[in-house]
Design a protein around this motif. Structure first.
Motif, PDB file in Angstrom:
ATOM      1  N   LEU A 266      44.492  13.885 -20.343  1.00 17.06           N
ATOM      2  CA  LEU A 266      44.946  13.008 -19.260  1.00 17.06           C
ATOM      3  C   LEU A 266      45.134  11.579 -19.739  1.00 17.06           C
ATOM      4  CD1 LEU A 266      42.739  14.293 -16.282  1.00 17.06           C
ATOM      5  CD2 LEU A 266      45.191  14.678 -16.663  1.00 17.06           C
TER       6      LEU A 266
ATOM      7  N   ILE B 197      48.614   9.479 -19.547  1.00 13.77           N
ATOM      8  CA  ILE B 197      48.700   8.183 -18.860  1.00 13.77           C
ATOM      9  C   ILE B 197      49.187   7.100 -19.812  1.00 13.77           C
ATOM     10  CG2 ILE B 197      47.325   6.371 -17.765  1.00 13.77           C
ATOM     11  CD1 ILE B 197      45.543   8.618 -16.627  1.00 13.77           C
TER      12      ILE B 197
ATOM     13  N   THR C   2      52.693   5.082 -19.526  1.00 11.15           N
ATOM     14  CA  THR C   2      52.648   3.618 -19.460  1.00 11.15           C
ATOM     15  C   THR C   2      53.557   2.996 -20.524  1.00 11.15           C
ATOM     16  OG1 THR C   2      50.367   3.717 -18.661  1.00 11.15           O
ATOM     17  CG2 THR C   2      51.135   1.607 -19.525  1.00 11.15           C
TER      18      THR C   2
ATOM     19  N   SER D 240      45.278   1.365 -22.073  1.00  6.92           N
ATOM     20  CA  SER D 240      45.380   2.376 -21.018  1.00  6.92           C
ATOM     21  C   SER D 240      44.772   3.700 -21.445  1.00  6.92           C
ATOM     22  CB  SER D 240      46.855   2.570 -20.622  1.00  6.92           C
ATOM     23  OG  SER D 240      47.605   3.068 -21.728  1.00  6.92           O
TER      24      SER D 240
ATOM     25  N   SER E  89      41.592   5.009 -19.433  1.00  6.27           N
ATOM     26  CA  SER E  89      41.811   6.288 -18.753  1.00  6.27           C
ATOM     27  C   SER E  89      40.858   7.352 -19.263  1.00  6.27           C
ATOM     28  CB  SER E  89      43.253   6.762 -18.955  1.00  6.27           C
ATOM     29  OG  SER E  89      44.163   5.817 -18.445  1.00  6.27           O
TER      30      SER E  89
END
Length: 345
Positions: free
Chosen positions: A12, A16, A20, A42, A46
Motif C-alpha cells: 500500500l 500511495i 503521489t 509519502s 504511508s
C-alpha cells in the motif's frame, strides 16, 4: 509471501508513493529532487501509518480473538469485564465481549450438562434403592399368599422380614423428603441455646447396644467441666451427631474407639470433632462421600444398613447452620469429621 501486516503495508505504501509521484510529475516546475523527497516521505509515512493501523488495530485483535477461541476450547475462562471497560479500542471491546459472552454461555452449558448427568444418576440411584426393599417385601408377601401363611414359623419369619424391608423403605422416603426440604429451604431451622455435651451423652446411650455389639468404646474429650452451650437446632444437630457417631461405630474397627471432641475455637465457636480409629477412607473417595447414595464400599454399606443419604443430610443441615463439615482420613489410621457451631454463653 504471506499476507503479513508488513507486506500489506509495503504494497500500500508503494502504491500511495507511486500515485503521489505520478500526480506531481504532471505539475509544472516539479524537478527530480522534489519527486524523490515527496515519494520517499509519502512512502515512509504511508508504510508506518498502514502498518500501525493493520497490526495494532486489526491483526493483534484478530490474534487475540483466535486465542480467546482457543481458550474457550480448553475451558480457560480467565478474563474480567473490568478490562473491557478500560479500553477504547472497538476491536478489542468486540473481542472481549464475544469472549465473555461465549464463556458465560459455555459455563451455563457445562452446568446444564452436570445437572443432567446428576439427574440421571439420581434417578438411577433412587430407582435402585426403592426397588430393593419393595421387591423384598413383595417376595415375602407373595410367598405367604401362595400358601406359606399356614406354616406359623414361616409366616412369622417372613412377616418380620417384610416389615423390616418396609421400615427401610419408610426411612429412605423420609430421608429423601428431608433432603429435598433442606435443599429447597422449606425445612426451617429453629435455633436455641442447647448443651451439645448433653446431646452427645444421650446419643451414646441410644447407640450403646450397637457399640457393645462391636465392642467399641465411646468417649467425649473436652476441657469443659460442665455444659457446652451452643446455638443450634436441637433436632437437626441431634440428627447430625447421631449419623456421624453411628457411622464411626459401624465402619470403624471392632474393639475400636470413637472419640467426640469439643474444643473452643476462638471466642465465638465450638469445634466438634468425631473421630474413629477404623480402616479410613481412600483419598479418591473423600471428595464424594457427601453425595447422595454414594458409598465407599457398596457391599459393606448394604450389610451395615442405612439409606446412603445420611452424610448428604448432615452436609445440608450444617450448611443451614452457616457452617461446613470437613473430613480427613488416613488409611488404617481412622477418619475424622469436623465442624463448628456458634458458641452461646
Amino acid at each position: 509471501m504471506s499476507l503479513s501486516p508488513r507486506f500489506i503495508a509495503l504494497i500500500l505504501a508503494l502504491l500511495i508513493a507511486g500515485l503521489t509521484i505520478t500526480f506531481l510529475a504532471f505539475v509544472p516546475g516539479t524537478n527530480g529532487n522534489m519527486l524523490f523527497v515527496v515519494g520517499t516521505s509519502s512512502f515512509l509515512l504511508s508504510f508506518f501509518l498502514v502498518l500501525y493501523t493493520i497490526d495494532i488495530l486489526v491483526y493483534r485483535e484478530i490474534t487475540k480473538l483466535y486465542d480467546a477461541i482457543r481458550k474457550l476450547k480448553v475451558r480457560d475462562f480467565s478474563i474480567s469485564r473490568k478490562s473491557i471497560l478500560k479500553t477504547g479500542n472497538p476491536f478489542k471491546k468486540l473481542n472481549d465481549e464475544i469472549f465473555v459472552y461465549v464463556a458465560r454461555k459455555q459455563k451455563e452449558i457445562d452446568e446444564l450438562k452436570k445437572m443432567e448427568q446428576f439427574r440421571r444418576e439420581f434417578l438411577a440411584d433412587v430407582s435402585h434403592e426403592l426397588k430393593t426393599p419393595i421387591f423384598a417385601a413383595q417376595g415375602f408377601i407373595h410367598t405367604l399368599i401362595d400358601g406359606a401363611v399356614d406354616d406359623e414359623f414361616v409366616r412369622d419369619k417372613f412377616l418380620a422380614k417384610a416389615a423390616r424391608s418396609l421400615d427401610g423403605l419408610d426411612a429412605l422416603v423420609q430421608d429423601l423428603v428431608a433432603l429435598s426440604q433442606l435443599e429447597t429451604g422449606e425445612l426451617k431451622m429453629h435455633f436455641d441455646r442447647l448443651d451439645i455435651r448433653q446431646i452427645i451423652d444421650e446419643i451414646f446411650e441410644q447407640l450403646e447396644s450397637l457399640a457393645n455389639a462391636r465392642q467399641t468404646t465411646l468417649k467425649i474429650k473436652t476441657t469443659y467441666l460442665g455444659p457446652v452451650w451452643v446455638k443450634a437446632d436441637r433436632q437437626r444437630i441431634t440428627q447430625v451427631m447421631t449419623n456421624l457417631i453411628q457411622n464411626a461405630i459401624k465402619y470403624g474397627n471392632e474393639n475400636g474407639k470413637v472419640v467426640v471432641s469439643l474444643e473452643e475455637d476462638g471466642k465465638k465457636h465450638i469445634q466438634v470433632t468425631v473421630k474413629d480409629d477404623g480402616p479410613g477412607i481412600p483419598p479418591e473417595h473423600l471428595s464424594r462421600i457427601f453425595e447422595r447414595f454414594y458409598r465407599v464400599e457398596k457391599s459393606r454399606s448394604k450389610e451395615q444398613g442405612g439409606t446412603g443419604l445420611g452424610l448428604a443430610i448432615v452436609k445440608h443441615i450444617l450448611n443451614a447452620h452457616k457452617t461446613k463439615i470437613t473430613v480427613t482420613s488416613r488409611l488404617e489410621k481412622g477418619t475424622e469429621f469436623r465442624f463448628k457451631l456458634d458458641k452461646e454463653g
